[in-house]
Design an enzyme around this catalytic site. Structure first.
Site, mmCIF file in Angstrom:
data_model
loop_
_atom_site.group_PDB
_atom_site.id
_atom_site.type_symbol
_atom_site.label_atom_id
_atom_site.label_comp_id
_atom_site.label_asym_id
_atom_site.label_seq_id
_atom_site.Cartn_x
_atom_site.Cartn_y
_atom_site.Cartn_z
ATOM 1 C CG HIS A 1 -1.893 -1.142 1.183
ATOM 2 N ND1 HIS A 1 -2.931 -1.212 0.291
ATOM 3 C CD2 HIS A 1 -1.954 -2.290 1.909
ATOM 4 C CE1 HIS A 1 -3.611 -2.323 0.474
ATOM 5 N NE2 HIS A 1 -3.029 -3.015 1.445
ATOM 6 C CB CYS B 1 -2.544 3.761 -3.344
ATOM 7 S SG CYS B 1 -3.713 2.431 -3.043
#
Length: 156
Positions: free
Chosen positions: A107, A148
């Site tokens: 992430h 992300c």
């Protein structure tokens, strides 16, 4: 995207690199290693990254697992940290003629990438990459980051 799916992608990438003849000694794998034998895994000891796909977990080395999957060790590996090596951990030992491929999946957000229990900030990563360049640790470097805000998509 779930953490388990991300880890399965790491295992799949390992299988691809290995199948293309890259020697085991030249591959360093970070993975938390909490999927294969997790009580909710319907196929204990097996991890697939596509429905009905092959087991991508088998043979994946346990170079850095659990709490060892952290920003300090990741940066240390990139910079060839002598203390890690003295503790029998793999580190990057490449030179000016080597091609280095880094595949990072986890992430992230603006100026930060995630690890299971901590974060690595952009400036810290830049320090490591500059060190690698200044110390002639590669002829070519490809850093594939799948997080992300890494340019792969608008959000996770």
């Amino acid at each position: 995207m779930s953490q388990h799916h991300l880890t399965a992608d790491v295992y799949h990438a390992y299988q691809i690199v290995k199948s293309h003849g890259i020697p085991e000694k030249n591959i360093i794998v970070f993975h938390y290693d909490d999927i294969a034998h997790n009580k909710v895994n319907p196929t204990p000891g097996i991890v697939v990254n596509t429905l009905g796909g092959p087991d991508v977990y088998q043979g994946v080395p346990k170079d850095y697992t659990g709490i060892d999957v952290n920003p300090e060790n990741f940066v240390g590996v990139l910079m060839g940290d002598k203390t890690l090596k003295e503790n029998n951990k793999k580190v990057l030992e490449s030179g000016p003629n080597d091609h280095v491929y880094i595949y990072f999946v986890d992430h992230g957000d603006e100026d930060v990438i995630g690890f299971p229990t901590d974060y690595l900030y952009g400036e810290e990563l830049n320090v490591a990459l500059k060190y690698m360049h200044q110390n002639n640790m590669f002829a070519k470097l490809v850093f594939n980051m799948e997080t992300c805000h890494s340019g792969m998509g608008p959000s996770c």
